[in-house]
Design a protein around this motif. Structure first.
Motif, PDB file in Angstrom:
ATOM      1  N   THR A 137      14.735  -4.024  -7.858  1.00 21.57           N
ATOM      2  CA  THR A 137      14.462  -2.607  -7.632  1.00 21.57           C
ATOM      3  C   THR A 137      13.776  -2.417  -6.281  1.00 21.57           C
ATOM      4  OG1 THR A 137      12.244  -2.674  -8.610  1.00 21.57           O
ATOM      5  CG2 THR A 137      14.110  -2.318 -10.120  1.00 21.57           C
ATOM      6  N   LYS A 138      13.598  -1.156  -5.902  1.00 16.45           N
ATOM      7  CA  LYS A 138      12.873  -0.847  -4.661  1.00 16.45           C
ATOM      8  C   LYS A 138      11.433  -1.341  -4.752  1.00 16.45           C
ATOM      9  CE  LYS A 138      16.032   1.369  -2.287  1.00 16.45           C
ATOM     10  NZ  LYS A 138      16.539   0.864  -0.981  1.00 16.45           N
ATOM     11  N   ALA A 139      10.861  -1.239  -5.942  1.00 19.59           N
ATOM     12  CA  ALA A 139       9.489  -1.735  -6.117  1.00 19.59           C
ATOM     13  C   ALA A 139       9.430  -3.236  -5.888  1.00 19.59           C
ATOM     14  CB  ALA A 139       8.985  -1.387  -7.519  1.00 19.59           C
ATOM     15  N   ASP A 140      10.462  -3.961  -6.350  1.00 22.45           N
ATOM     16  CA  ASP A 140      10.515  -5.405  -6.124  1.00 22.45           C
ATOM     17  C   ASP A 140      10.590  -5.716  -4.628  1.00 22.45           C
ATOM     18  OD1 ASP A 140      10.478  -6.113  -8.835  1.00 22.45           O
ATOM     19  OD2 ASP A 140      12.637  -5.791  -9.010  1.00 22.45           O
ATOM     20  N   GLU A 141      11.369  -4.941  -3.897  1.00 26.29           N
ATOM     21  CA  GLU A 141      11.500  -5.163  -2.455  1.00 26.29           C
ATOM     22  C   GLU A 141      10.159  -4.956  -1.752  1.00 26.29           C
ATOM     23  OE1 GLU A 141      14.629  -2.620  -1.161  1.00 26.29           O
ATOM     24  OE2 GLU A 141      16.213  -3.793  -2.138  1.00 26.29           O
ATOM     25  N   HIS A 142       9.419  -3.933  -2.166  1.00 29.96           N
ATOM     26  CA  HIS A 142       8.100  -3.719  -1.566  1.00 29.96           C
ATOM     27  C   HIS A 142       7.139  -4.836  -1.938  1.00 29.96           C
ATOM     28  CE1 HIS A 142       9.303   0.445  -0.539  1.00 29.96           C
ATOM     29  NE2 HIS A 142       8.299   0.373   0.317  1.00 29.96           N
ATOM     30  N   ALA A 143       7.226  -5.303  -3.191  1.00 31.07           N
ATOM     31  CA  ALA A 143       6.359  -6.405  -3.610  1.00 31.07           C
ATOM     32  C   ALA A 143       6.642  -7.642  -2.769  1.00 31.07           C
ATOM     33  CB  ALA A 143       6.569  -6.707  -5.094  1.00 31.07           C
ATOM     34  N   GLU A 144       7.915  -7.948  -2.555  1.00 29.93           N
ATOM     35  CA  GLU A 144       8.286  -9.094  -1.710  1.00 29.93           C
ATOM     36  C   GLU A 144       7.719  -8.957  -0.308  1.00 29.93           C
ATOM     37  OE1 GLU A 144      12.430  -9.804  -1.397  1.00 29.93           O
ATOM     38  OE2 GLU A 144      12.697 -10.266  -3.521  1.00 29.93           O
ATOM     39  N   ALA A 145       7.876  -7.772   0.266  1.00 29.26           N
ATOM     40  CA  ALA A 145       7.391  -7.547   1.624  1.00 29.26           C
ATOM     41  C   ALA A 145       5.879  -7.723   1.695  1.00 29.26           C
ATOM     42  CB  ALA A 145       7.785  -6.149   2.101  1.00 29.26           C
ATOM     43  N   TYR A 146       5.160  -7.245   0.687  1.00 26.19           N
ATOM     44  CA  TYR A 146       3.708  -7.379   0.668  1.00 26.19           C
ATOM     45  C   TYR A 146       3.286  -8.838   0.508  1.00 26.19           C
ATOM     46  CZ  TYR A 146       3.162  -2.283   0.220  1.00 26.19           C
ATOM     47  OH  TYR A 146       3.172  -0.926   0.432  1.00 26.19           O
ATOM     48  N   VAL A 147       4.020  -9.579  -0.319  1.00 26.05           N
ATOM     49  CA  VAL A 147       3.714 -11.005  -0.496  1.00 26.05           C
ATOM     50  C   VAL A 147       3.960 -11.757   0.806  1.00 26.05           C
ATOM     51  CG1 VAL A 147       4.387 -13.121  -1.687  1.00 26.05           C
ATOM     52  CG2 VAL A 147       4.161 -10.989  -2.974  1.00 26.05           C
ATOM     53  N   VAL A 190     -11.270   1.805 -10.650  1.00 32.84           N
ATOM     54  CA  VAL A 190     -11.793   0.557 -10.106  1.00 32.84           C
ATOM     55  C   VAL A 190     -13.302   0.559 -10.297  1.00 32.84           C
ATOM     56  CG1 VAL A 190     -12.085  -0.870  -8.043  1.00 32.84           C
ATOM     57  CG2 VAL A 190      -9.922   0.321  -8.439  1.00 32.84           C
ATOM     58  N   ASP A 191     -13.789  -0.431 -11.032  1.00 33.71           N
ATOM     59  CA  ASP A 191     -15.207  -0.533 -11.363  1.00 33.71           C
ATOM     60  C   ASP A 191     -15.721   0.742 -12.024  1.00 33.71           C
ATOM     61  OD1 ASP A 191     -15.127  -3.042 -10.183  1.00 33.71           O
ATOM     62  OD2 ASP A 191     -15.808  -2.299  -8.233  1.00 33.71           O
ATOM     63  N   GLY A 192     -14.863   1.377 -12.836  1.00 38.28           N
ATOM     64  CA  GLY A 192     -15.266   2.557 -13.589  1.00 38.28           C
ATOM     65  C   GLY A 192     -15.043   3.872 -12.887  1.00 38.28           C
ATOM     66  N   ASP A 193     -14.735   3.858 -11.597  1.00 35.28           N
ATOM     67  CA  ASP A 193     -14.493   5.095 -10.861  1.00 35.28           C
ATOM     68  C   ASP A 193     -12.997   5.289 -10.626  1.00 35.28           C
ATOM     69  OD1 ASP A 193     -17.238   5.615 -10.612  1.00 35.28           O
ATOM     70  OD2 ASP A 193     -17.378   4.332  -8.837  1.00 35.28           O
ATOM     71  N   ALA A 194     -12.531   6.526 -10.767  1.00 40.34           N
ATOM     72  CA  ALA A 194     -11.109   6.824 -10.621  1.00 40.34           C
ATOM     73  C   ALA A 194     -10.628   6.488  -9.214  1.00 40.34           C
ATOM     74  CB  ALA A 194     -10.857   8.290 -10.925  1.00 40.34           C
ATOM     75  N   ALA A 195      -9.504   5.771  -9.140  1.00 39.70           N
ATOM     76  CA  ALA A 195      -8.880   5.488  -7.850  1.00 39.70           C
ATOM     77  C   ALA A 195      -7.960   6.648  -7.489  1.00 39.70           C
ATOM     78  CB  ALA A 195      -8.092   4.185  -7.917  1.00 39.70           C
ATOM     79  N   VAL A 196      -7.632   6.757  -6.221  1.00 42.10           N
ATOM     80  CA  VAL A 196      -6.775   7.837  -5.737  1.00 42.10           C
ATOM     81  C   VAL A 196      -5.316   7.448  -5.928  1.00 42.10           C
ATOM     82  CG1 VAL A 196      -6.074   9.169  -3.713  1.00 42.10           C
ATOM     83  CG2 VAL A 196      -8.491   8.574  -4.052  1.00 42.10           C
ATOM     84  N   GLU A 197      -4.522   8.347  -6.509  1.00 42.61           N
ATOM     85  CA  GLU A 197      -3.095   8.079  -6.632  1.00 42.61           C
ATOM     86  C   GLU A 197      -2.415   8.438  -5.318  1.00 42.61           C
ATOM     87  OE1 GLU A 197       0.767   8.764  -9.531  1.00 42.61           O
ATOM     88  OE2 GLU A 197      -1.049   9.958  -9.862  1.00 42.61           O
ATOM     89  N   ALA A 198      -1.899   7.436  -4.636  1.00 43.55           N
ATOM     90  CA  ALA A 198      -1.253   7.651  -3.337  1.00 43.55           C
ATOM     91  C   ALA A 198       0.128   8.264  -3.545  1.00 43.55           C
ATOM     92  CB  ALA A 198      -1.138   6.337  -2.583  1.00 43.55           C
ATOM     93  N   SER A 199       0.552   9.058  -2.594  1.00 43.20           N
ATOM     94  CA  SER A 199       1.850   9.725  -2.700  1.00 43.20           C
ATOM     95  C   SER A 199       2.973   8.883  -2.123  1.00 43.20           C
ATOM     96  CB  SER A 199       1.798  11.076  -1.976  1.00 43.20           C
ATOM     97  OG  SER A 199       1.456  10.892  -0.600  1.00 43.20           O
ATOM     98  N   SER A 200       2.638   7.810  -1.414  1.00 43.97           N
ATOM     99  CA  SER A 200       3.661   6.969  -0.801  1.00 43.97           C
ATOM    100  C   SER A 200       3.101   5.570  -0.584  1.00 43.97           C
ATOM    101  CB  SER A 200       4.106   7.553   0.539  1.00 43.97           C
ATOM    102  OG  SER A 200       3.022   7.537   1.466  1.00 43.97           O
ATOM    103  N   TYR A 201       3.999   4.638  -0.269  1.00 51.06           N
ATOM    104  CA  TYR A 201       3.546   3.289   0.055  1.00 51.06           C
ATOM    105  C   TYR A 201       2.686   3.293   1.319  1.00 51.06           C
ATOM    106  CZ  TYR A 201       6.723   1.244  -3.422  1.00 51.06           C
ATOM    107  OH  TYR A 201       7.359   0.885  -4.588  1.00 51.06           O
ATOM    108  N   ALA A 202       3.011   4.152   2.260  1.00 49.76           N
ATOM    109  CA  ALA A 202       2.237   4.241   3.504  1.00 49.76           C
ATOM    110  C   ALA A 202       0.801   4.652   3.211  1.00 49.76           C
ATOM    111  CB  ALA A 202       2.890   5.226   4.472  1.00 49.76           C
ATOM    112  N   ASP A 203       0.627   5.622   2.303  1.00 52.55           N
ATOM    113  CA  ASP A 203      -0.721   6.050   1.932  1.00 52.55           C
ATOM    114  C   ASP A 203      -1.452   4.933   1.178  1.00 52.55           C
ATOM    115  OD1 ASP A 203      -0.346   8.495   3.076  1.00 52.55           O
ATOM    116  OD2 ASP A 203       0.163   9.532   1.212  1.00 52.55           O
ATOM    117  N   LEU A 204      -0.701   4.199   0.380  1.00 53.24           N
ATOM    118  CA  LEU A 204      -1.298   3.068  -0.326  1.00 53.24           C
ATOM    119  C   LEU A 204      -1.837   2.047   0.663  1.00 53.24           C
ATOM    120  CD1 LEU A 204      -1.556   1.541  -3.187  1.00 53.24           C
ATOM    121  CD2 LEU A 204       0.489   0.321  -2.410  1.00 53.24           C
TER     122      LEU A 204
END
Length: 399
Positions: free
Chosen positions: A204-214, A291-305
């Motif tokens: 999937t596209k998510a797999d491709e991004h995971a590969e790139a990040y690894v 994260v550590d009990g505080d809400a993390a921000v949901e990013a709208s894109s991989y770039a924001d992530l």
């Protein structure tokens, strides 16, 4: 007196038989060196053989040897900066191997050259070759009906005859290519790794991004929390680490939350790729991350992530891969030790009893694991032993 002695002897034998532990080694029953719920492989004197994920054989034979020994034996020519022409890396006298530590979700193979090969029994059957602090060369022979193609200097994709894809990713001080025989060859230096991820259900596209990040080093590891193979259906959690200064642990907490704890000595933030099933988080609708009990921000894109790394706040992106599971990319803005909690939509209903439920779940999971690994129903050995003992005693009295 003779009857009493016979009965006493029978008691000792039956009790000892019922109490004797049954081997939980996966390979003993199947003939494989390791056989998990997704991954199986055999062990030869100097290679991991028939590495399969969900029944798809992705590597026929994988061996490792130190670069220095391979060079001194004449198997390869080492160029400037100890580099190896991977296209000509074919015939290598591989180092001997031994299958070492096994867990419910992984098996580690050690080599005489100092490298380690870890098989992770997760959805992608992630295989990791670690250099062990010295330069190593790696050759993975693929099946005759498979084709391998290089994508840049850090990735090779192998497509088998049935269409299953496996991507070899060079991480850190490492490189990978296709040799002149059409097999995968690689060199792994100090702090380098060669990673193989398999996609039995397609990439999937998510797999491709995971590969790139690894490949880039942005992702320091992965965590999987999916439905377990045991009778209780408890979620089985496993982790894969790609950075030497990082440890990752994952566990289901209650019925709707998965906790992923990351300990990293370096301060710089990184990404952890997590895969959760509906069974693990209760619902894949409206997944949330704290994260550590505080809400993390949901990013709208991989770039924001990616921009969250090094920022003032952690972030996450949710990508649903299949109907039953989702991939969650969590960007930790900095380290040392942090815990990300991934929760389903109904997590609020169980928050007040999380600690009690977690304790019960862990106890139940441990008991279930011990029972199912023996291949028998809980307590069956003792019940059968007691029945046989009564029968024998009756026979002795009658005699």
């Amino acid at each position: 007196m003779r009857h009493n002695a016979v009965v006493a002897t029978a008691v000792l034998l039956l009790v000892a038989s019922a109490a004797a532990p049954v081997s939980a080694a996966s390979g003993s029953a199947s003939g494989h060196a390791y056989a998990g719920s997704s991954v199986t492989f055999d062990a030869q004197d100097s290679a991991v053989a028939n590495y399969s994920v969900d029944g798809h054989t992705v590597v026929q034979r994988l061996g490792v040897q130190s670069t220095s020994k391979a060079s001194s034996s004449g198997s390869l020519d080492v160029g400037a900066n100890a580099g190896v022409d991977l296209t000509t890396l074919t015939d290598v006298d591989f180092a001997s191997i031994s299958v070492g530590a096994r867990t419910d979700t992984s098996a580690r193979v050690t080599t005489e050259s100092g490298a380690t090969i870890t098989a992770n029994d997760d959805d992608h059957g992630v295989l990791v070759v670690d250099s062990g602090g010295r330069s190593q060369v790696v050759v993975a022979n693929v099946s005759a009906d498979s084709s391998a193609s290089a994508s840049g200097e850090n990735r090779v994709t192998v497509t088998s005859g049935d269409g299953t894809e496996t991507t070899f990713v060079a991480v850190g001080n490492a490189s990978v290519d296709v040799n002149e025989n059409g097999d995968v060859s690689g060199q792994v230096g100090t702090n380098g790794k060669l990673v193989a991820r398999t996609y039995p259900d397609g990439k999937t596209k998510a797999d491709e991004h995971a590969e790139a990040y690894v490949a880039s080093g942005l992702a320091v590891g992965e965590a999987y929390a999916t439905a377990g193979a045991n009778a209780s259906g408890d979620a089985a959690a496993s982790t894969v680490t790609y950075a030497n200064d990082t440890t990752i642990e994952a566990a289901q907490t209650g019925e709707s939350t998965v906790n992923v704890t990351v300990d990293r000595t370096a301060h710089q933030g990184k990404v952890v790729v997590t895969t959760v099933s509906k069974d693990a988080v209760g619902s894949l609708d409206d997944l949330s991350v704290s994260v550590d009990g505080d809400a993390a921000v949901e990013a709208s894109s991989y770039a924001d992530l990616e921009s969250a790394v090094g920022s003032d706040h952690p972030a996450y992106v949710v990508k649903q891969q299949t109907e039953g599971q989702a991939t969650v990319f969590v960007a930790f803005n900095h380290f040392s030790t942090h815990t990300a909690s991934i929760s389903g939509a109904n997590a609020d209903q169980t928050t007040s009893s999380t600690s009690e439920t977690s304790s019960t779940s862990e106890t139940s999971s441990s008991t279930s694991s011990e029972s199912t690994s023996s291949g028998s129903s809980p307590g069956f050995g003792l019940v059968a032993g007691a029945g046989a003992l009564l029968a024998f005693a009756a026979f002795a009295r009658r005699d």
